[in-house]
Design an enzyme around this catalytic site. Structure first.
Site, PDB file in Angstrom:
ATOM      1  N   THR A  33       0.850  -1.199   0.000  1.00  0.00           N
ATOM      2  CA  THR A  33       0.000   0.000   0.000  1.00  0.00           C
ATOM      3  C   THR A  33       0.884   1.247   0.000  1.00  0.00           C
ATOM      4  O   THR A  33       1.949   1.242   0.601  1.00  0.00           O
ATOM      5  CB  THR A  33      -0.906  -0.027   1.255  1.00  0.00           C
ATOM      6  OG1 THR A  33      -1.778  -1.152   1.148  1.00  0.00           O
ATOM      7  CG2 THR A  33      -1.743   1.234   1.381  1.00  0.00           C
ATOM      8  N   THR A  64       4.303   4.261  -3.788  1.00  0.00           N
ATOM      9  CA  THR A  64       5.289   3.443  -4.515  1.00  0.00           C
ATOM     10  C   THR A  64       4.669   2.101  -4.895  1.00  0.00           C
ATOM     11  O   THR A  64       4.827   1.626  -6.027  1.00  0.00           O
ATOM     12  CB  THR A  64       6.558   3.223  -3.655  1.00  0.00           C
ATOM     13  OG1 THR A  64       6.867   4.438  -2.956  1.00  0.00           O
ATOM     14  CG2 THR A  64       7.734   2.821  -4.521  1.00  0.00           C
ATOM     15  N   ASP A  71       6.301  -4.175  -1.308  1.00  0.00           N
ATOM     16  CA  ASP A  71       5.637  -3.074  -0.599  1.00  0.00           C
ATOM     17  C   ASP A  71       6.610  -1.910  -0.464  1.00  0.00           C
ATOM     18  O   ASP A  71       7.821  -2.080  -0.616  1.00  0.00           O
ATOM     19  CB  ASP A  71       5.195  -3.573   0.795  1.00  0.00           C
ATOM     20  CG  ASP A  71       4.110  -2.718   1.412  1.00  0.00           C
ATOM     21  OD1 ASP A  71       3.822  -1.623   0.897  1.00  0.00           O
ATOM     22  OD2 ASP A  71       3.532  -3.153   2.436  1.00  0.00           O
ATOM     23  N   LYS A  77       7.062   1.092   8.838  1.00  0.00           N
ATOM     24  CA  LYS A  77       5.967   1.145   7.889  1.00  0.00           C
ATOM     25  C   LYS A  77       4.704   1.615   8.606  1.00  0.00           C
ATOM     26  O   LYS A  77       4.655   1.641   9.821  1.00  0.00           O
ATOM     27  CB  LYS A  77       5.726  -0.247   7.275  1.00  0.00           C
ATOM     28  CG  LYS A  77       6.767  -0.580   6.222  1.00  0.00           C
ATOM     29  CD  LYS A  77       6.464  -1.872   5.481  1.00  0.00           C
ATOM     30  CE  LYS A  77       5.097  -1.964   4.884  1.00  0.00           C
ATOM     31  NZ  LYS A  77       4.754  -0.854   3.955  1.00  0.00           N
ATOM     32  N   GLU A 106      -0.293  -5.195   6.169  1.00  0.00           N
ATOM     33  CA  GLU A 106       1.016  -5.291   5.502  1.00  0.00           C
ATOM     34  C   GLU A 106       1.939  -6.258   6.235  1.00  0.00           C
ATOM     35  O   GLU A 106       2.653  -7.050   5.621  1.00  0.00           O
ATOM     36  CB  GLU A 106       1.669  -3.899   5.431  1.00  0.00           C
ATOM     37  CG  GLU A 106       0.980  -2.970   4.460  1.00  0.00           C
ATOM     38  CD  GLU A 106       1.505  -1.545   4.502  1.00  0.00           C
ATOM     39  OE1 GLU A 106       1.337  -0.842   3.501  1.00  0.00           O
ATOM     40  OE2 GLU A 106       2.065  -1.122   5.528  1.00  0.00           O
TER      41      GLU A 106
END
Ligand code: 5RP
Length: 262
Positions: free
Chosen positions: A33, A36, A89, A102, A111
């Protein structure tokens, strides 16, 4: 067109494009998510459409699921997949050991679950995400809404004894209301400035009742692909101990962007 992109978007794009080289037909792929990761999903959608790539994608957020479906990637749940070949990711910070912060985009819980359920995790990032020591980026911690203020106090008190350089936590907001994650929780952003022992901090945070998960990814990432605004990409592999640098030819790939847009 890629030539019209800002240097930062070029950097994100080249990292994402390079990461597609690790994706093969038949794979079950965790889809990250963020901005990028969105480039990655678009590039994979292009490969599904034009090159016959056959993959099943497990998205890490509702917004990635929507984008993946829009670009033609077959989306399945983690329960259907059970285990993944690869997750790709973004990250808010990575250090020399490929430990990460993150959750800047609020999706850290899914994630982390998805990355942990994968044979390999590749992080794609522009060079601004590289740090010597984690912690300049506020550490996101997902907490359940019930009693979140008590949880916040417990988190701040716990930090007194740890090797960090700040300990104020703020509730992430979405306009006037608390931010709500895809799992219905809140996020505390902890301003630590410097994290001396990320492994210890991660373990201790997750012991606090009310904390669901924190944004430290320790020993999860295998490889980081770093993009630069001039088209260079650097691939660092923590298991092999290797670093490779390549240059990406924007002109050759301009058609990708005229076709899939931003
Ligand atoms: C979302 C994340 C993102 O991967 C992280 O915030 C990086 O995002 P971007 O690629 O937009 O810089 O952890 O929860």
């Amino acid at each position: 067109m890629t030539t019209d992109l800002s240097p930062i978007d070029k950097a994100k794009f080249v990292a994402a494009k390079q990461a597609t080289r690790y994706v093969e037909s038949g794979m079950k792929v965790g889809l990250g998510t963020g901005s990028t990761a969105a480039w990655l999903v678009k590039c994979l959608g292009e490969m599904v459409r034009d090159e016959g790539l056959r993959i099943k994608g497990v998205p890490t957020s509702a917004r990635t699921a929507e984008l993946a479906r829009d670009v033609g990637i077959q989306v399945i749940s983690l329960d259907e997949a059970r285990w993944l070949d690869l997750t790709i990711d973004g990250a808010d910070e990575f250090d020399d050991d490929l430990n990460l912060i993150k959750g800047g985009g609020g999706a850290l819980l899914q994630e982390k679950i998805v990355a942990t359920a994968s044979d390999q995790m590749i992080v794609i990032a522009d060079i601004s995400k590289q740090v010597e020591t984690l912690g300049a980026f506020p550490l996101p911690v997902e907490v359940i809404p019930f009693g979140w203020q008590t949880t916040k106090t417990l988190v701040e008190e716990m930090l007194v004894g740890l090797d960090v350089m700040g300990r104020s936590a703020s509730l992430r907001m979405n306009g006037d209301a608390p931010y709500i994650t895809d799992e219905g929780n809140h996020i505390l952003d902890i301003h630590l400035n410097r994290i001396g022992n990320a492994r210890q901090l991660s373990l201790v945070l997750n012991q606090i009742p009310g904390v669901v998960e924190n944004g430290l990814f320790i020993d999860i990432c295998d490889r980081v692909i770093i993009g630069y605004g001039d088209g260079r990409v650097e691939v660092r592999d923590i298991n092999e101990g290797t670093t490779e640098v390549e240059r990406f030819d924007f002109l050759q790939n301009d058609n990708i962007f005229t076709e899939i847009g931003d």
